[in-house]
Scaffold this active site. Structure first.
Site, PDB file in Angstrom:
ATOM      1  N   ASP A  38      -3.894   7.021   4.802  1.00  0.00           N
ATOM      2  CA  ASP A  38      -2.846   6.113   5.246  1.00  0.00           C
ATOM      3  C   ASP A  38      -3.407   4.903   6.003  1.00  0.00           C
ATOM      4  O   ASP A  38      -2.861   3.808   5.909  1.00  0.00           O
ATOM      5  CB  ASP A  38      -1.880   6.896   6.161  1.00  0.00           C
TER       6      ASP A  38
ATOM      7  N   GLU B  29      -0.690   5.396  17.619  1.00  0.00           N
ATOM      8  CA  GLU B  29       0.776   5.289  17.526  1.00  0.00           C
ATOM      9  C   GLU B  29       1.413   6.425  18.306  1.00  0.00           C
ATOM     10  O   GLU B  29       0.871   7.537  18.340  1.00  0.00           O
ATOM     11  CB  GLU B  29       1.214   5.406  16.067  1.00  0.00           C
TER      12      GLU B  29
ATOM     13  N   LYS C  79      -0.771  -9.840  10.849  1.00  0.00           N
ATOM     14  CA  LYS C  79      -0.610  -9.863  12.307  1.00  0.00           C
ATOM     15  C   LYS C  79      -1.388 -11.033  12.890  1.00  0.00           C
ATOM     16  O   LYS C  79      -2.529 -11.280  12.505  1.00  0.00           O
ATOM     17  CB  LYS C  79      -1.085  -8.530  12.918  1.00  0.00           C
TER      18      LYS C  79
ATOM     19  N   LYS D 227      -1.253   9.620  14.964  1.00  0.00           N
ATOM     20  CA  LYS D 227       0.181   9.588  15.273  1.00  0.00           C
ATOM     21  C   LYS D 227       0.409  10.472  16.503  1.00  0.00           C
ATOM     22  O   LYS D 227      -0.374  11.371  16.788  1.00  0.00           O
ATOM     23  CB  LYS D 227       0.974  10.152  14.098  1.00  0.00           C
TER      24      LYS D 227
ATOM     25  N   LYS E 156       0.839  -1.175   0.000  1.00  0.00           N
ATOM     26  CA  LYS E 156       0.000   0.000   0.000  1.00  0.00           C
ATOM     27  C   LYS E 156       0.889   1.244   0.000  1.00  0.00           C
ATOM     28  O   LYS E 156       2.057   1.101   0.344  1.00  0.00           O
ATOM     29  CB  LYS E 156      -0.970  -0.010   1.183  1.00  0.00           C
TER      30      LYS E 156
ATOM     31  N   HIS F  25      -0.506  -5.109   5.469  1.00  0.00           N
ATOM     32  CA  HIS F  25       0.338  -5.871   6.404  1.00  0.00           C
ATOM     33  C   HIS F  25      -0.370  -6.149   7.727  1.00  0.00           C
ATOM     34  O   HIS F  25       0.040  -7.017   8.482  1.00  0.00           O
ATOM     35  CB  HIS F  25       1.697  -5.174   6.616  1.00  0.00           C
TER      36      HIS F  25
ATOM     37  N   HIS G 141      -6.166  -0.541   6.656  1.00  0.00           N
ATOM     38  CA  HIS G 141      -6.069  -1.248   7.943  1.00  0.00           C
ATOM     39  C   HIS G 141      -7.373  -1.198   8.754  1.00  0.00           C
ATOM     40  O   HIS G 141      -7.864  -2.218   9.215  1.00  0.00           O
ATOM     41  CB  HIS G 141      -4.940  -0.662   8.795  1.00  0.00           C
TER      42      HIS G 141
HETATM   43  C1  BG6 Z   1       1.468   1.724   7.691  1.00  0.00           C
HETATM   44  C2  BG6 Z   1       1.283   3.209   7.694  1.00  0.00           C
HETATM   45  O1  BG6 Z   1       0.682   1.135   6.701  1.00  0.00           O
HETATM   46  O2  BG6 Z   1       1.099   1.205   8.963  1.00  0.00           O
HETATM   47  C3  BG6 Z   1       2.109   3.840   8.799  1.00  0.00           C
HETATM   48  O3  BG6 Z   1       1.677   3.735   6.441  1.00  0.00           O
HETATM   49  C4  BG6 Z   1       1.791   3.202  10.123  1.00  0.00           C
HETATM   50  O4  BG6 Z   1       1.896   5.246   8.840  1.00  0.00           O
HETATM   51  C5  BG6 Z   1       1.892   1.698  10.031  1.00  0.00           C
HETATM   52  O5  BG6 Z   1       2.720   3.700  11.068  1.00  0.00           O
HETATM   53  C6  BG6 Z   1       1.399   1.027  11.293  1.00  0.00           C
HETATM   54  O6  BG6 Z   1       1.695  -0.336  11.227  1.00  0.00           O
HETATM   55  P1  BG6 Z   1       2.334  -1.100  12.438  1.00  0.00           P
HETATM   56  O7  BG6 Z   1       2.430  -2.511  12.006  1.00  0.00           O
HETATM   57  O8  BG6 Z   1       3.642  -0.441  12.731  1.00  0.00           O
HETATM   58  O9  BG6 Z   1       1.361  -0.905  13.543  1.00  0.00           O
END
Ligand code: BG6
Length: 501
Positions: free
Chosen positions: A250, A231, A197, A355, A163, A193, A255
């Site tokens: 994003d 985050e 998990k 964030k 992505k 991704h 997600h």
């Molecule tokens: C990514 C985003 O797809 O996922 C990032 O582009 C984000 O901005 C990240 O920080 C979060 O993934 P993870 O696995 O670190 O929680």
């Protein structure tokens, strides 16, 4: 997906990584490959051909990856495996926009087949670890030199795309169309991704292998659902990308909507990728688009100011690297949505991500309806509604909160938890989340990948929000280290609810 745990070796392939010198390979892909290898999940002929703009000889590149492995591969067995793999790593430098590069890639693959001591497979997986602008160019280049021809199924030819897949509905549709003109849907592996998990995959197991939850998984028993991906990191070195994207693009069409669809989907007919995809797509289609006139009330954005996280002072978004002056990119988004079907009628879903928030935590919380009787009110006691918490990270697990009598002569209620932690039960070793993704792709299993319709449904849901925000410059702020702008709290307090973390 599930086979990964039962140690069946993946199908042989050459993994051709475009953009291999970037962060993704050293931090995630290569450690994931080593984790798979150390568990005997890679074929003995597994080979990597890396392509990058930087000039390296194969020997120098092997040495670099081995050095990186010392830092980024956590498990000692996997570190050891990286040494075994070393001789099966090859490197080619080149410019992705040069049409001649693709003939060189083909040539290099042909040469590898002639290598006297190293058998390699004719299955090629092309991993695009590159900025989105290159995706179509890479696919076109590969198609041109016939590297995407599957020769009637004799060999696998797959592309793996990270992505962001497009930056809005129109561009996502255009990219899907362009790729589908060069190959068929089964050859495209679009990654989210989050689906790699463990706890996210466990959502399916949890919902559909336990008889006790499904009967109450509906509007009769569930008051509302909260999904948070918080985050503590800022935009780091990704300012140039993030400033164009913002938190909505994003995190939401991918997600957050993936998590939501796993919560709201119906039981699939089987565990096949096709059945699950069909149910997830139906689920996404049932999410009500937020009407333009309701966006201000149902969707809150925000941007972080300087603040303190874990005792450390951090800069505001405007002072981060590569951010345009007076940038209007949101670093936080919270929204309320509904699912228009029988099961979920009138149940609000609150989604939020940001964030530089107070703590790093991704969690799904299901709040059940309160017990029907107010027996305890008469005693001055408050029976709080049951909560099911699904922890996605940093600690993976599930807990159920309920009321219990506090020991003692008088009747007082207290909230207690039944908690399951992955680590305690299964002693999970450090994983990157990419292990299952790569393994499934080697085996051609689409279960954890996004089909065209999922991508387009996701963008279709956020497009009205993007359109509305383009018309307005109002940008609420929040302090780094907080839970986002106060307006995000009002999203729930107006419904007499509150964020539960
Ligand atoms: C990514 C985003 O797809 O996922 C990032 O582009 C984000 O901005 C990240 O920080 C979060 O993934 P993870 O696995 O670190 O929680």
């Amino acid at each position: 997906m599930t086979e990964a745990l039962t140690a069946k070796c993946a199908n042989p392939c050459v993994l051709v990584i475009f953009g291999i010198t970037g962060d993704l390979t050293k931090r995630l892909l290569y450690p994931a490959i080593c984790n798979l290898g150390s568990k005997s999940l890679l074929d003995e002929h597994f080979t990597i051909l890396g392509i990058g703009a930087e000039k390296y000889s194969t020997a120098a590149f092997r040495a670099k990856l081995t050095r990186d492995a010392k830092t980024f591969v956590a498990d000692p067995q996997a570190k050891k495996f990286s040494l075994n793999l070393k001789n099966r790593i090859h490197y080619l430098s080149g410019d992705f926009s040069d049409p001649k590069l693709y003939a060189k890639v083909k040539n290099r693959l042909d040469c590898l087949h002639k290598h006297p001591n190293q058998a390699i497979s004719y299955n090629y997986l092309f991993y695009f670890a590159v900025p989105p602008a290159f995706i179509e160019r890479l696919a076109t280049g590969l198609a041109h030199v016939k590297l995407l021809d599957e020769q009637q199924g004799a060999h696998a030819r797959r592309i793996i795309v990270e992505k962001p897949f497009g930056h809005d509905l129109a561009s996502a549709k255009a990219l899907n169309k362009a790729l589908l003109a060069l190959m068929n849907e089964q050859q495209i592996f679009r990654i989210d991704h989050f689906l790699g998990k463990e706890t996210v995959q466990n959502l399916l197991a949890f919902r559909f292998s336990n008889g006790i939850f499904e009967p109450i998984w509906n509007h009769h028993y569930i008051d509302h659902v909260q999904i948070t991906i918080a985050e503590t990191l800022g935009v780091e070195a990704r300012g140039a990308y993030y400033d164009q994207a913002g938190a909505l693009r994003d995190m939401v069409p991918n997600h957050l909507l993936q998590l939501l669809s796993l919560i709201i989907m119906e039981a699939p007919n089987s565990f096949s990728a096709e059945s699950i995809r069909a149910e997830k797509a139906k689920a996404l289609q049932a999410i009500c688009p937020i009407a333009a006139e309701n966006i201000a009330a149902q969707v809150i954005r925000g941007q972080y100011l300087a603040g303190v996280i874990d005792g450390e002072t951090v800069a505001g978004y405007q002072d981060e690297l590569a951010i345009k002056p007076n940038s209007n990119a949101e670093t936080f988004v919270a929204l309320q949505c509904f699912v228009d079907n029988w099961r979920w009628s009138n149940v609000p879903f609150y989604l939020r991500t940001g964030k530089r928030m107070k703590t790093r935590a991704s969690e799904i919380i299901i709040q059940f309806k309160a017990a029907p009787s107010n027996l305890f009110n008469a005693l001055g006691e408050n029976a709080t509604p049951n909560l099911l918490r699904i922890y996605l990270q940093p600690d993976e697990g599930i807990s159920l909160q309920f009321n219990a009598k506090v020991p003692g002569p008088s009747l007082h209620l207290g909230q207690v938890d039944m908690t399951f932690k992955y680590r305690d039960y299964f002693g999970i070793k450090p994983q990157t989340g990419y292990e299952t993704i790569l393994y499934d792709c080697m085996n051609g299993d689409h279960l954890l990948f996004n089909h065209t319709d999922m991508i387009e449904n996701g963008w279709a849901l956020v497009q009205p929000i993007l359109d509305a925000w383009r018309q307005s410059t109002v940008m609420p702020h929040y302090k780094a280290g907080s839970w986002g702008p106060t307006l995000a709290d009002e999203l729930l307090t107006k419904d007499a609810r509150q964020w539960l973390m």
